[in-house]
Write a protein that holds these residues in place. Structure first.
Motif, PDB file in Angstrom:
ATOM      1  N   ILE A  16       0.849  -1.201   0.000  1.00 14.58           N
ATOM      2  CA  ILE A  16       0.000   0.000   0.000  1.00 14.58           C
ATOM      3  C   ILE A  16       0.880   1.245   0.000  1.00 14.58           C
ATOM      4  CG2 ILE A  16      -1.612   1.356   1.411  1.00 14.58           C
ATOM      5  CD1 ILE A  16      -2.980  -1.306   2.133  1.00 14.58           C
ATOM      6  N   ARG A  23       1.091   4.083  -2.953  1.00 18.57           N
ATOM      7  CA  ARG A  23       0.734   5.466  -2.608  1.00 18.57           C
ATOM      8  C   ARG A  23       1.885   6.438  -2.859  1.00 18.57           C
ATOM      9  NH1 ARG A  23      -3.781   6.878   0.107  1.00 18.57           N
ATOM     10  NH2 ARG A  23      -2.660   8.474   1.297  1.00 18.57           N
ATOM     11  N   GLY A  53       7.842  12.896  -1.576  1.00 21.02           N
ATOM     12  CA  GLY A  53       8.898  12.394  -0.701  1.00 21.02           C
ATOM     13  C   GLY A  53       8.328  11.446   0.316  1.00 21.02           C
ATOM     14  N   LYS A  65      10.011   9.242   3.773  1.00 18.55           N
ATOM     15  CA  LYS A  65      11.015   8.542   4.570  1.00 18.55           C
ATOM     16  C   LYS A  65      10.359   7.260   5.057  1.00 18.55           C
ATOM     17  CE  LYS A  65      12.519   7.376   8.832  1.00 18.55           C
ATOM     18  NZ  LYS A  65      11.739   6.838   9.969  1.00 18.55           N
ATOM     19  N   ARG A  86      -6.750   2.894   2.796  1.00 18.66           N
ATOM     20  CA  ARG A  86      -5.345   2.738   2.400  1.00 18.66           C
ATOM     21  C   ARG A  86      -4.506   3.862   3.004  1.00 18.66           C
ATOM     22  NH1 ARG A  86      -4.243  -0.246  -2.308  1.00 18.66           N
ATOM     23  NH2 ARG A  86      -2.905   1.376  -3.154  1.00 18.66           N
ATOM     24  N   ARG A  87      -5.098   5.067   3.045  1.00 19.26           N
ATOM     25  CA  ARG A  87      -4.389   6.196   3.638  1.00 19.26           C
ATOM     26  C   ARG A  87      -4.060   5.919   5.117  1.00 19.26           C
ATOM     27  NH1 ARG A  87      -6.199  10.182   6.845  1.00 19.26           N
ATOM     28  NH2 ARG A  87      -4.935  12.077   6.946  1.00 19.26           N
ATOM     29  N   ILE A  89      -3.797   3.047   6.578  1.00 23.13           N
ATOM     30  CA  ILE A  89      -2.812   1.955   6.704  1.00 23.13           C
ATOM     31  C   ILE A  89      -1.404   2.510   6.485  1.00 23.13           C
ATOM     32  CG2 ILE A  89      -2.010  -0.204   5.656  1.00 23.13           C
ATOM     33  CD1 ILE A  89      -5.033  -0.841   5.144  1.00 23.13           C
ATOM     34  N   GLU A  90      -1.264   3.383   5.477  1.00 28.26           N
ATOM     35  CA  GLU A  90       0.060   3.973   5.226  1.00 28.26           C
ATOM     36  C   GLU A  90       0.488   4.845   6.403  1.00 28.26           C
ATOM     37  OE1 GLU A  90       0.438   6.872   2.058  1.00 28.26           O
ATOM     38  OE2 GLU A  90       2.469   7.298   2.722  1.00 28.26           O
ATOM     39  N   LYS A  97       1.716   3.016   9.371  1.00 30.80           N
ATOM     40  CA  LYS A  97       3.075   2.514   9.155  1.00 30.80           C
ATOM     41  C   LYS A  97       4.098   3.622   9.387  1.00 30.80           C
ATOM     42  CE  LYS A  97       5.783  -0.023   5.688  1.00 30.80           C
ATOM     43  NZ  LYS A  97       6.932   0.780   5.345  1.00 30.80           N
ATOM     44  N   VAL A  98       3.863   4.803   8.813  1.00 35.07           N
ATOM     45  CA  VAL A  98       4.881   5.855   8.954  1.00 35.07           C
ATOM     46  C   VAL A  98       4.931   6.397  10.383  1.00 35.07           C
ATOM     47  CG1 VAL A  98       4.962   6.501   6.515  1.00 35.07           C
ATOM     48  CG2 VAL A  98       3.419   7.727   8.035  1.00 35.07           C
ATOM     49  N   ARG A 134       4.401   4.550  13.095  1.00 31.17           N
ATOM     50  CA  ARG A 134       5.164   3.519  13.817  1.00 31.17           C
ATOM     51  C   ARG A 134       6.661   3.698  13.559  1.00 31.17           C
ATOM     52  NH1 ARG A 134       3.888  -1.295  11.091  1.00 31.17           N
ATOM     53  NH2 ARG A 134       5.958  -1.263  10.147  1.00 31.17           N
ATOM     54  N   GLU A 135       7.003   3.917  12.292  1.00 31.08           N
ATOM     55  CA  GLU A 135       8.413   4.060  11.941  1.00 31.08           C
ATOM     56  C   GLU A 135       8.994   5.383  12.450  1.00 31.08           C
ATOM     57  OE1 GLU A 135       8.204   1.244   7.955  1.00 31.08           O
ATOM     58  OE2 GLU A 135       8.152   3.405   7.706  1.00 31.08           O
ATOM     59  N   ALA A 136       8.122   6.361  12.703  1.00 22.94           N
ATOM     60  CA  ALA A 136       8.592   7.636  13.250  1.00 22.94           C
ATOM     61  C   ALA A 136       8.870   7.524  14.744  1.00 22.94           C
ATOM     62  CB  ALA A 136       7.559   8.732  12.990  1.00 22.94           C
ATOM     63  N   GLN A 194       9.456   4.485  16.419  1.00 22.86           N
ATOM     64  CA  GLN A 194      10.321   3.360  16.786  1.00 22.86           C
ATOM     65  C   GLN A 194      11.771   3.758  17.105  1.00 22.86           C
ATOM     66  OE1 GLN A 194       9.541  -0.241  14.662  1.00 22.86           O
ATOM     67  NE2 GLN A 194      11.538  -1.143  15.154  1.00 22.86           N
ATOM     68  N   THR A 231      12.716  11.590  11.968  1.00 21.56           N
ATOM     69  CA  THR A 231      12.137  10.241  11.997  1.00 21.56           C
ATOM     70  C   THR A 231      10.947  10.093  11.042  1.00 21.56           C
ATOM     71  OG1 THR A 231      10.551  10.637  13.798  1.00 21.56           O
ATOM     72  CG2 THR A 231      12.792  10.025  14.425  1.00 21.56           C
ATOM     73  N   LEU A 232      10.405  11.209  10.590  1.00 26.41           N
ATOM     74  CA  LEU A 232       9.339  11.127   9.577  1.00 26.41           C
ATOM     75  C   LEU A 232       9.487  12.299   8.636  1.00 26.41           C
ATOM     76  CD1 LEU A 232       5.664  10.247   9.654  1.00 26.41           C
ATOM     77  CD2 LEU A 232       6.178  12.596   9.088  1.00 26.41           C
ATOM     78  N   GLN A 260       7.456  13.281   4.893  1.00 30.89           N
ATOM     79  CA  GLN A 260       6.683  12.973   3.701  1.00 30.89           C
ATOM     80  C   GLN A 260       6.525  14.285   2.954  1.00 30.89           C
ATOM     81  OE1 GLN A 260       3.384  10.955   6.019  1.00 30.89           O
ATOM     82  NE2 GLN A 260       3.610   9.522   4.338  1.00 30.89           N
TER      83      GLN A 260
END
Lengths: 273, 250
Positions: free
Chosen positions: A107, A111, A235, A237, B93-94, B96-97, B100-101, B103-105, B107, B196-197, B199
Motif C-alpha cells: 500500500i 501510494r 517524498g 522517509k 489505504r491512507r 494503513i500507510e 506505518k509511517v 510507527r516508523e517515526a 520506533q 524520523t518522519l 513525507q
C-alpha cells in the motif's frame, strides 16, 4: 518487505561486514555509493493494456499496465479525470511473499508512486473530463512485482511512468447522457516525467538504489521524486530509522542529479525525445 | 474555473489570522485515559486526537514475536465524524500507510531491546481532523509512550510545513492543505537532532525544500517545549492522575 525474513545472526554479521565496506566507500556489488543499477525499460509488452512496461532494475523486475475506462469523477474534483495507482508484490516474486490482499508495504509502495505521478502533474487530469460531474476518463495503473531485489519504489515508479508515456486511449464522446467509444485513439495526455530516486542509510552512509541485501541491513530510506525542472514533488522517509537533517539535503542532491540521468533513459526507451 | 480563495492577505496574514511562521493554538494533556498504560490528548488547531499505549504485553500471534526486542504496533484511525463527509470506519489505504509511517517515526526513539518477546501497541484516534493530524498524533503518541514508562532515547515531536501562495509556511490547517501547493509532514527527535518522519507532496524547488526543512525543525522545537511542559506538569507538579493543560501563549 521488512527485515523479518532473515536470521538475526546472519543479519547482524552481514551488517557489520557491509558497514566496514561502506566506510571505505565501497559496496558489496562494486557500485559507487550514489550509483544506480542498470535500468532496462521495455514498453508495449501487453497488447490488451492501453499502455504497459516491464522495468528491470538490477535483478528487480516489475510490470505495469495501464487501463483507461470511462468513469465518474470524485465529488471534490468534478471536472478532473481519475488516476489510480495500485501495486501488488506477487507471491512468485520472492520466497517470503504470501498471496493475499496488499499489505502495508504494498500500500505504501503504491501510494508513494501515485503521489509522484499526481503531484508532478504528469497527467493533465483537467483534459480527461468528458462531462463535468458525470463522465471522466479513469486511468488505472497497476503494477505487479515479478522479482524482488530491493528498491521496489523506483522500479515501480519507472514502470508506471513508462507505461503512461506510451499509453493510448480510446476517445470517448457524449451520446445523450451516456458516453461511447468514438473509435478514435488518443495518447494519454502527459506533460512531465517524474522520476523517483531512493536512498538508503546504512550506518551513517547513504547509498542510492539499494538491493535486497542492502535493504536488509539499512536503518532507513528516503524516496524523493523530482520533475523535469528539478522540483521535488513527492517524498517519503521509511523504515524505523532516522536521518540527520543535512543527510536529507544530500539525498535531495543525489535524487536530482541521478533523476536527470534516469529521465533521459526513460525518454529514450519510450520515444519521448 | 472556480475563484481561488486567497490564502494570505495583503498584511501577510493567513485565513485564520496567523503569520507565516506561527503555529495554531495547542493544548496537551497527559494521562487522560484510565485503562491505558499510557495516554495523552492533544488539540492542535481544530485537530482533537487521543493517543494510548498498551504494553509491553504478550505478543500475538506468538510466531511473530521477536526474540531480542519488542514488536511495535501502531494503529492510526479517524472517527467517521472527524471530517466533513462521513468517513467509512473501516481502515482506508491512507490510514494503513499513516499507521506505518507513524510507527516508523516513533520506533527510533524507543529502546525495544529492553522488552524482548513482547508487543507494544500504540493507538492514535483522530476524533476531529483539521490538517496535520498525523504529526499531531505523533506528538501525542510519544507522550503516551513516555506516560507508559517505555524506555526511550528522546521524545518524538511532529510538525508540518507547507507551501501556500508560493510561500513556505508553518503548520497548514485543513483549508490551506486543500488549496495550497505543497505539504510536508515532518517529525524528529529534538535532542538527538534526527529526522524520523518526512513525507512530501506538492512542488518544492530545491531551495524551498531546504527552507521547509529548516522551518519544520524550528516549529517542531516549539511544539517540543509544550510537549515537555505537559510531561513535567503531570509528573513533577500536578501529581499522578491529574491532567494538565498547556496552551501556547501568543
Amino acid at each position: 518487505m521488512s527485515a523479518s525474513k532473515k536470521s538475526y545472526v546472519v543479519e547482524t554479521l552481514r551488517k557489520a561486514q557491509m558497514i566496514e565496506l561502506l566506510s571505505k566507500g565501497k559496496r558489496i556489488d562494486g557500485r559507487q555509493l550514489d550509483e544506480t543499477r542498470k535500468l532496462d525499460v521495455r514498453t508495449g509488452v501487453i497488447e490488451k493494456a492501453n499502455g504497459s512496461a516491464i522495468v528491470t532494475l538490477g535483478n528487480t523486475q516489475v510490470i505495469a499496465g495501464v487501463k483507461v475506462q470511462p468513469g465518474t469523477p470524485f465529488p471534490d474534483t468534478p471536472d478532473k479525470g481519475v488516476l489510480m495507482v495500485g501495486a501488488e508484490v506477487l507471491p512468485l516474486a520472492a520466497a517470503y511473499v504470501e498471496a493475499g490482499p496488499p499489505d502495508e508495504g504494498a500500500i505504501e509502495l503504491a501510494r508513494v508512486v501515485d503521489r509522484g505521478v499526481r503531484e508532478s502533474e504528469m497527467i493533465d487530469l483537467a483534459s480527461l473530463c468528458i462531462k463535468e460531474g458525470k463522465h471522466v476518463y479513469a486511468v488505472f495503473v497497476d503494477v505487479n512485482v515479478l522479482n524482488v531485489d530491493g528498491n521496489l519504489f523506483d522500479a515501480t515508479s519507472y514502470a508506471v511512468v513508462s507505461a503512461l508515456l506510451t499509453a493510448k486511449m480510446p476517445k470517448y464522446v457524449l451520446e445523450g447522457d451516456a458516453v461511447k467509444n468514438s473509435g478514435e485513439v488518443l495518447p494519454v495526455p502527459v506533460a512531465k516525467i517524474p522520476v523517483s530516486v531512493t536512498i538508503a542509510r546504512v550506518g551513517n552512509t547513504l547509498i542510492a538504489d539499494p538491493t535486497s541485501e542492502e535493504e536488509a541491513v539499512m536503518d532507513s530510506r528516503i524516496t524523493l521524486t523530482t520533475d523535469d525542472e528539478s522540483n521535488i514533488c513527492a517524498g517519503q522517509k521509511g523504515e524505523p530509522g532516522t536521518f540527520p537533517p543535512e543527510q536529507i539535503l544530500q539525498a535531495a542532491e543525489v535524487a536530482i542529479r541521478r533523476g536527470k540521468e534516469i529521465r533521459q533513459a526513460i525518454k529514450a526507451a519510450t520515444g519521448h525525445g | 474555473m472556480k475563484e481561488k480563495k486567497k490564502l494570505i492577505d495583503e498584511n501577510g496574514l493567513r485565513l485564520d489570522g496567523r503569520k507565516w511562521d506561527q503555529l495554531r493554538p495547542i493544548k496537551i494533556e497527559v494521562g487522560t485515559l484510565h485503562n491505558a498504560d499510557g495516554s495523552a490528548y492533544i488539540e492542535f488547531g481544530k485537530n482533537k486526537i487521543a493517543a494510548a499505549v498498551y504494553g509491553p504485553k504478550e505478543m500475538h500471534p506468538k510466531h511473530a514475536l521477536l526474540p531480542d526486542r519488542a514488536v511495535l504496533k501502531c494503529r492510526y484511525h479517524m472517527a467517521p465524524f472527524s471530517v466533513d463527509e462521513r468517513k467509512n470506519p473501516a481502515p482506508s489505504r491512507r490510514e494503513i500507510e499513516i499507521s506505518k509511517v507513524i510507527r516508523e517515526a516513533l520506533q527510533p526513539s524507543l529502546i525495544l531491546e529492553d522488552y524482548p518477546r513482547t508487543a507494544i501497541q500504540i493507538y492514535v484516534e483522530v476524533l476531529q481532523s483539521d490538517g496535520g493530524s498525523r504529526v499531531a498524533g505523533i506528538t501525542a503518541a510519544s507522550l503516551a509512550l513516555a506516560d507508559a514508562g517505555i524506555n526511550m532515547r528522546d521524545m518524538v515531536v511532529g510538525c508540518a510545513v507547507g507551501k501556500i501562495e508560493g510561500k513556505i509556511v508553518l503548520d497548514l490547517d485543513d483549508a490551506e492543505d486543500k488549496e495550497g501547493s505543497g505539504d510536508m509532514p515532518f517529525a524528529f527527535m529534538p535532542n538527538l537532532n534526527l529526522v524520523t518522519l518526512l513525507q512530501l507532496d506538492g512542488l518544492f524547488t530545491p531551495d524551498e525544500f531546504r527552507q521547509a526543512l529548516e522551518l519544520a525543525q524550528q516549529g517542531a522545537r516549539r511544539v517540543y517545549e509544550m510537549q515537555r511542559e505537559a510531561l513535567i506538569k503531570q509528573y513533577f507538579s500536578g501529581g499522578a492522575g491529574e491532567t494538565t493543560v498547556v496552551e501556547e501563549g501568543e
